[in-house]
Design an enzyme around this catalytic site. Structure first.
Site, PDB file in Angstrom:
ATOM      1  N   SER A 138     -10.434  -5.473   4.668  1.00  0.00           N
ATOM      2  CA  SER A 138     -10.607  -4.136   5.238  1.00  0.00           C
ATOM      3  C   SER A 138     -11.556  -3.233   4.474  1.00  0.00           C
ATOM      4  O   SER A 138     -11.824  -2.118   4.921  1.00  0.00           O
ATOM      5  CB  SER A 138      -9.255  -3.433   5.370  1.00  0.00           C
ATOM      6  OG  SER A 138      -8.662  -3.777   6.588  1.00  0.00           O
ATOM      7  N   ALA A 201      -1.364 -12.286  13.634  1.00  0.00           N
ATOM      8  CA  ALA A 201      -1.168 -12.495  12.196  1.00  0.00           C
ATOM      9  C   ALA A 201      -2.493 -12.697  11.473  1.00  0.00           C
ATOM     10  O   ALA A 201      -2.545 -13.292  10.398  1.00  0.00           O
ATOM     11  CB  ALA A 201      -0.239 -13.680  11.943  1.00  0.00           C
ATOM     12  N   TYR A 228      -1.868   2.849  10.713  1.00  0.00           N
ATOM     13  CA  TYR A 228      -3.001   1.965  10.407  1.00  0.00           C
ATOM     14  C   TYR A 228      -3.097   0.855  11.449  1.00  0.00           C
ATOM     15  O   TYR A 228      -2.128   0.149  11.712  1.00  0.00           O
ATOM     16  CB  TYR A 228      -2.804   1.372   9.021  1.00  0.00           C
ATOM     17  CG  TYR A 228      -4.003   0.655   8.459  1.00  0.00           C
ATOM     18  CD1 TYR A 228      -5.005   1.349   7.795  1.00  0.00           C
ATOM     19  CD2 TYR A 228      -4.125  -0.719   8.574  1.00  0.00           C
ATOM     20  CE1 TYR A 228      -6.095   0.697   7.251  1.00  0.00           C
ATOM     21  CE2 TYR A 228      -5.213  -1.379   8.039  1.00  0.00           C
ATOM     22  CZ  TYR A 228      -6.197  -0.676   7.377  1.00  0.00           C
ATOM     23  OH  TYR A 228      -7.279  -1.331   6.848  1.00  0.00           O
ATOM     24  N   SER A 229      -4.274   0.707  12.046  1.00  0.00           N
ATOM     25  CA  SER A 229      -4.465  -0.285  13.102  1.00  0.00           C
ATOM     26  C   SER A 229      -5.880  -0.837  13.057  1.00  0.00           C
ATOM     27  O   SER A 229      -6.857  -0.097  13.167  1.00  0.00           O
ATOM     28  CB  SER A 229      -4.198   0.336  14.478  1.00  0.00           C
ATOM     29  OG  SER A 229      -4.534  -0.581  15.512  1.00  0.00           O
ATOM     30  N   ASN A 230      -5.991  -2.148  12.909  1.00  0.00           N
ATOM     31  CA  ASN A 230      -7.297  -2.798  12.897  1.00  0.00           C
ATOM     32  C   ASN A 230      -8.035  -2.638  14.222  1.00  0.00           C
ATOM     33  O   ASN A 230      -9.271  -2.694  14.264  1.00  0.00           O
ATOM     34  CB  ASN A 230      -7.130  -4.279  12.566  1.00  0.00           C
ATOM     35  CG  ASN A 230      -6.709  -4.496  11.130  1.00  0.00           C
ATOM     36  OD1 ASN A 230      -7.468  -4.258  10.200  1.00  0.00           O
ATOM     37  ND2 ASN A 230      -5.467  -4.928  10.936  1.00  0.00           N
ATOM     38  N   GLY A 361      -8.609  -4.474   0.620  1.00  0.00           N
ATOM     39  CA  GLY A 361      -8.914  -5.450   1.655  1.00  0.00           C
ATOM     40  C   GLY A 361      -8.047  -6.677   1.490  1.00  0.00           C
ATOM     41  O   GLY A 361      -8.026  -7.283   0.413  1.00  0.00           O
TER      42      GLY A 361
END
Length: 425
Positions: A138, A201, A228-230, A361
């Protein structure tokens, strides 16, 4: 002729001089190096490395678990490193042999030596090199946020734009609506969009559209609340492409990687292999996961880089070299996320009162953390070659050892990381 007493005194003096010479040749490890070793002993990772820089000086150190004993070894220094007799393990109870003093970055050591992994008995590289490439998870988000804020400074987009202004009709379903979500909400993780990696996952290669559609099968969380969200940064990558006509990877390379001469940094796309040189990467159960399809992460965590490149990037960013003052202030403003997150950056207040900015990350086989002072003059990046650190107190203690020199290295510093447990960081 000197007396016996004189000769005895001379012998004692020479012996003491010899002891002092040995002591000066092998100084006690610094608090930072000792804190790094805790990643191996208490964090239970196969190997760890760090690079710290302040002004024109830098310090590199690494630590690794030795076969059988599990004893960590740290080798600090800024010049070429040697293995200094690190033991090599032989499977099935074989005898350990001592490696020679071969420079680790020389051609003779291009193929990393292996020991038995302290994680599960699988083979692992004995050390991490300063020049190694690794997956940064990240930390990719800081690069993407910087590109978006540059586009805002160029008036090619506004952070108040709804997502639909750039990706019309894409964000629909299960109560999600791109007409009411802004780019600011994506940047600060306050959109309420579900994280697609909760379903995958972080292990399933996807196109950006596929990742977004998985997220849209879930109802949103409360809009305006930090979650938090990718998915947010996958969408921002798509926005960059829509606005510029080039991929987020091409824009980041043109705007950030090339100007800063980050020669070890890249967006690999669908390339599974890491560039040379690199060590091995392991999952929490000890499985070798060095080869990985980066499409499991995309704009949320695809980046491959090196320690020195990350230090240079964050120093330049916080120094104000990459963004105009207004956009940099917005990046560091955590009010939208109620103090939890800025835009591609978050802050941590250390026990001595110092505040550092950066990102972490986490991706299969790798965990990375960069932190820097707000002026970019003092920066630290550390990495481990697995994705799980057993003791969460080790990371903040390591940051305190670097940025709070008077803080004892073994002081238990509480961990405060709202991104903990998320794939890609």
């Amino acid at each position: 002729m000197p007396s016996l007493r004189t000769l005895q005194a001379l012998s004692l003096s020479l012996a003491l001089l010899g002891l002092n010479s040995v002591s000066s040749a092998a100084p006690a490890p610094s608090a930072l190096d000792t804190a790094l070793a805790r990643l191996v002993t208490e964090g239970k990772v196969p190997a760890a490395a760090l690079l710290a820089g302040e002004g024109s000086g830098s310090h590199f150190a690494h630590a690794e678990a030795l076969a059988k004993t599990g004893t960590p070894r740290t080798v600090p220094g800024t010049g070429p490193r040697t293995t200094n007799g690190i033991a090599e393990g032989v499977e099935d109870g074989g005898t350990n042999g001592a490696a020679g003093n071969t420079p680790v970055d020389s051609p003779a050591s291009a193929s990393p030596r292996r020991t038995k992994s302290p994680v599960s008995g699988s083979p692992t590289a004995t050390s991490l090199h300063r020049s190694d490439h690794f997956r940064a998870g990240s930390i990719t988000k800081t690069f993407i946020a910087t590109v978006v804020l540059q586009l805002a400074a160029e008036h090619r987009l506004s952070l108040s734009d709804p997502v639909d202004a750039h990706l019309p009709g894409l964000v629909r379903g299960a109560g999600n609506d791109g007409r009411v979500l802004t780019l600011r909400a994506l940047l600060t993780h306050t959109s309420g969009l579900a994280d697609f990696t909760a379903d995958t996952a972080g292990a399933v290669p996807l196109t950006p559209v596929q990742a977004v559609r998985i997220a849209l099968t879930h109802p949103p969380a409360d809009r305006g609340r930090f979650a938090y969200s990718n998915t947010n940064y996958v969408l921002l990558g798509m926005v960059v492409e829509q606005v510029t006509g080039r991929s987020y990877a091409a824009e980041a390379e043109r705007r950030l990687i090339t100007p800063l001469r980050l020669t070890g940094t890249s967006f690999p796309g669908s390339r599974h292999a890491l560039p040379e040189p690199h060590g091995r990467a392991y999952s929490a159960d000890g499985t070798d996961v060095t080869d990985l399809d980066p499409r499991v992460a995309g704009a949320a965590g695809e980046l491959v880089t090196r320690l020195a490149d990350l230090n240079r990037f964050y120093a330049a960013l916080l120094r104000g070299d990459l963004l105009p003052p207004r956009q940099l202030r917005e990046m560091l403003d955590t009010r939208t996320a109620h103090g939890s997150y800025g835009m591609g950056l978050y802050s941590v207040k250390l026990p001595c009162g110092a505040t550092v900015w950066g990102h972490n990350g986490r991706i299969t086989g790798s965990y990375v953390r960069t932190a820097a002072t707000s002026d970019g003059r003092h920066v630290l990046t550390f990495r481990v070659n697995t994705d799980a650190i057993a003791d969460p107190s080790v990371e903040p203690a390591l940051l305190a050892a670097e940025f709070c020199p008077r803080t004892p290295w073994n002081e238990r510093v509480p961990s405060r990381d709202p991104r903990s447990g998320h794939s890609f960081g």
